[in-house]
Write an enzyme that holds these catalytic residues in place. Structure first.
Site, PDB file in Angstrom:
ATOM      1  N   SER A 264      50.966  33.055  51.999  1.00  0.00           N
ATOM      2  CA  SER A 264      52.259  33.707  52.231  1.00  0.00           C
ATOM      3  C   SER A 264      52.356  34.179  53.680  1.00  0.00           C
ATOM      4  O   SER A 264      51.362  34.230  54.398  1.00  0.00           O
ATOM      5  CB  SER A 264      52.432  34.898  51.290  1.00  0.00           C
ATOM      6  OG  SER A 264      51.743  36.033  51.793  1.00  0.00           O
ATOM      7  N   GLY A 265      53.565  34.571  54.072  1.00  0.00           N
ATOM      8  CA  GLY A 265      53.793  35.119  55.404  1.00  0.00           C
ATOM      9  C   GLY A 265      53.843  36.632  55.439  1.00  0.00           C
ATOM     10  O   GLY A 265      54.288  37.213  56.441  1.00  0.00           O
TER      11      GLY A 265
ATOM     12  N   ASP B 163      31.535  32.887  46.008  1.00  0.00           N
ATOM     13  CA  ASP B 163      31.549  33.981  46.973  1.00  0.00           C
ATOM     14  C   ASP B 163      31.143  35.301  46.334  1.00  0.00           C
ATOM     15  O   ASP B 163      30.681  36.216  47.019  1.00  0.00           O
ATOM     16  CB  ASP B 163      32.923  34.106  47.650  1.00  0.00           C
ATOM     17  CG  ASP B 163      34.061  34.318  46.667  1.00  0.00           C
ATOM     18  OD1 ASP B 163      33.909  33.975  45.485  1.00  0.00           O
ATOM     19  OD2 ASP B 163      35.126  34.825  47.085  1.00  0.00           O
TER      20      ASP B 163
ATOM     21  N   CYS C  21      41.172  37.551  40.057  1.00  0.00           N
ATOM     22  CA  CYS C  21      40.734  37.962  38.733  1.00  0.00           C
ATOM     23  C   CYS C  21      41.220  39.361  38.419  1.00  0.00           C
ATOM     24  O   CYS C  21      41.933  39.990  39.185  1.00  0.00           O
ATOM     25  CB  CYS C  21      39.208  37.921  38.660  1.00  0.00           C
ATOM     26  SG  CYS C  21      38.489  36.338  39.161  1.00  0.00           S
TER      27      CYS C  21
END
Length: 628
Positions: A361-362, A100, A2
């Site tokens: 992602s890495g 959350d 967000c």
């Protein structure tokens, strides 16, 4: 994922202007196109833009506690929210959603600022406690999520996820900070806590801020990488590494929307995809970006992993003639940003968003497991520095560094100028020389005499020296890894990914930058991270059952653009137009003849100034926006 924003009256109560808050918050609509929400009273206004990921129907923000005396706006994910919610329920807190976000308000009520130590995730949030008139701002440990703030001339604190929100506020001082050009042309970005603007700041990674009316703004650090209590043995590393990685990936696969992964064909993204494939029954959605110039294209390696793990794979190729996105990239970052991989990162985010809302992602593997070639070079140079006393080393290598030609055209092993320069310096200054976008001597030539004089001896190295004072280890590898965690990661890598992903309303999660994984990996001895001139050695050895040798041990390509070629062909007119524009020549920062010389040398194929010219091009676009 967000965007958040807000206004706080620091001196006296006065109803917050809701219309103004709505206007500035909507400038970051791309961060959250699904919903918006607001809260205002006589002290504070909170604003939110929502990209729905978890609890799609019940996660509207601002979100409140049971009696509406505590409100929060939140950007990010708390991956252990379910465990925390159960603990807080047992302590008597009542939850109304499955989001959350709600964990944050109850954790604040229960533990105060210590709640930050319990969150495992990426986050930037603002919490208002009406009972105590306390505003609580916090940013995650590694700086995955951004948070900017400033104080206006009228005594209001303004904060937001993106700087464009602040600079659009009519009362914000947008005068430029003098040192920012020196820092930018050294780092390729402006490191925390500074920005391009004199009175706008970044809340540093791992920091928080509590503020009440009349109090001073004083961020405090709640987390730092600590000295390893004990080193891991080779057996311990190999036995536990995959388990640590799997856990970091698993908790990032929780989402109520489509999820996938970036797959570049490198070790790190391939490892993440391999772990994901073992944790879900359906095929992983993967995507890759390539260039039509072979030495910049890794898609064939991405296909190897996609085939091995039977992923649902999508690719997009960027033509060397396609430079249409350059101006868009320049606007994304709200201040100068010189990482040329921002363009392919934007494109891979754009491609991923067509099919998923969350992508893993890495990012972080090279920093956590010591994969960069510059780490190996630094250790080799450090051995020489340790053997030769500085009264001998400095004049000898200083002379060689000055006299040796800058052989851009030569094979890598013959480009000794940087090595000689670094050997003449102390450890921190040597690392600064190695990782600089434009090295000190070249910055001196680039800048005008008046600008050099205005700096009064200041260089961007000062920031590295300040961080080095807090380094938790005297091991030379861990020292420079620590410096990267404080500068390159939050200022470069994570800034690039956040803006590129949020511009496409995509959430990106980075398992290799899980703070618990990082704390564990920091215990791996340097000899097990770099061995036989192989970076990420322990990481690669643990992955041998999961990935083919062609992925693990081929030379690193990086995720970058064919800048050298573009600046001699498609972008040549743009260089002349923007780098030699009146706004650049009249800015006072540069020596005009040096700008002309660099363009002439590069376009005539005499020198390779690709990195410097890209940095100048992005700076020119930033200055142009200041005057438009």
């Amino acid at each position: 994922m967000c965007g958040i924003a807000g206004i706080m009256n620091l001196q006296r109560a006065d109803q917050i202007d809701l219309r103004l808050l709505q206007h500035i918050n909507r400038l970051q609509r791309h961060r959250g196109p699904d919903d918006e929400g607001y809260y205002t009273d006589e002290w504070v206004g909170l604003a939110h833009r929502r990209l729905s990921i978890i609890d799609l129907s019940g996660g509207h923000q601002p979100l409140f506690n049971e009696d509406h005396t505590v409100a929060v706006v939140f950007n990010g994910e708390i991956y252990n929210f379910s465990t925390l919610a159960s603990e807080l329920k047992n302590l008597g807190h009542q939850f109304r959603t499955l989001s959350d976000t709600e964990v944050i308000v109850h954790a604040w009520e229960q533990w105060g600022t210590d709640c930050l130590k319990r969150f495992r995730g990426m986050f930037a949030f603002a919490l208002w406690d009406k009972n105590t008139h306390t505003l609580f701002l916090a940013r995650d440990r590694l700086g995955k999520k951004p948070l900017f703030y400033t104080v206006t001339r009228k005594g209001q604190l303004i904060f937001a996820s993106e700087m464009k929100v602040l600079v659009s506020h009519p009362d914000v001082d947008c005068s430029l900070r003098n040192e920012m050009a020196e820092e930018y042309f050294m780092y390729g970005y402006i490191p925390d806590p500074f920005t391009a603007y004199r009175n706008i700041f970044k809340l540093p990674a791992g920091h928080a801020l509590t503020l009440q009316p009349g109090s001073q703004i004083s961020p405090f650090q709640y987390w730092d990488l600590a000295a390893p209590a004990s080193a891991l043995s080779w057996h311990e590393t190999q036995e536990a590494l995959i388990e640590q990685l799997q856990e970091a990936v698993r908790i990032r696969m929780i989402a109520d929307v489509p999820l996938g992964a970036f797959l570049s064909g490198g070790v790190d993204s391939s490892a993440v995809v391999a772990m994901m494939s073992g944790l879900q029954s359906e095929p992983v959605n993967t995507c890759a970006i390539g260039f039509d110039q072979a030495r910049f294209d890794e898609t064939r390696y991405a296909r190897l992993i996609a085939d091995q793990y039977q992923t649902t794979h999508f690719e997009q190729q960027v033509s060397a003639d396609d430079v249409s996105l350059i101006e868009i990239i320049g606007r994304l970052y709200d201040e100068p940003f010189a990482d040329d991989s921002a363009l392919p990162t934007f494109l891979v985010c754009q491609l991923a968003r067509q099919r998923v809302t969350v992508a893993l992602s890495g990012d972080g593997g090279d920093e956590v497991f010591a994969g960069y070639r510059r780490y190996r070079f630094h250790l080799a140079e450090q051995k020489v520095r340790d053997m030769l006393p500085s009264p001998i080393r400095q004049p000898v290598f200083g002379f060689l560094g000055h006299m040796y030609p800058k052989a851009d055209w030569a094979p890598q092993r013959f480009r000794a100028k940087t090595t000689f320069q670094s050997l003449a310096l102390d450890t921190v200054d040597a690392y600064a020389n190695t990782m600089s976008k434009i090295r000190y001597q070249d910055r001196q030539a680039l800048f005008s005499p008046a600008y050099r004089h205005s700096l009064n001896g200041y260089t961007g190295n000062h920031i590295l020296h300040q961080h080095a004072l807090n380094a938790p280890s005297d091991d030379p590898l861990k020292q420079i890894q620590y410096l990267d965690f404080k500068t390159w990661l939050p200022g470069g890598i994570l800034t690039k990914v956040d803006r590129a992903s949020m511009a496409n309303s995509l959430e990106v999660r980075s398992p290799l930058l899980d703070h618990q994984l990082l704390e564990w990996a920091f215990r791996i001895p340097a000899r097990d991270n770099i061995r036989k001139q192989e970076g990420k050695y322990s990481f690669k050895k643990a992955l041998e059952p999961w990935l083919p040798e062609d992925i693990l041990y081929r030379p690193k390509m990086g995720f970058s653009m064919p800048l050298c070629h573009w600046f001699r062909h498609q972008l040549r007119p743009l260089l002349q137009e923007q780098i030699l524009s009146p706004v650049m020549l009249d800015s006072g920062y540069f020596a005009p003849e040096q700008l002309k010389k660099m363009i002439a040398e590069h376009t005539s194929n005499r020198r390779d100034h690709g990195v410097a010219l890209w940095s100048l091009l992005m700076f020119a676009q930033f200055l142009g926006r200041q005057t438009s």
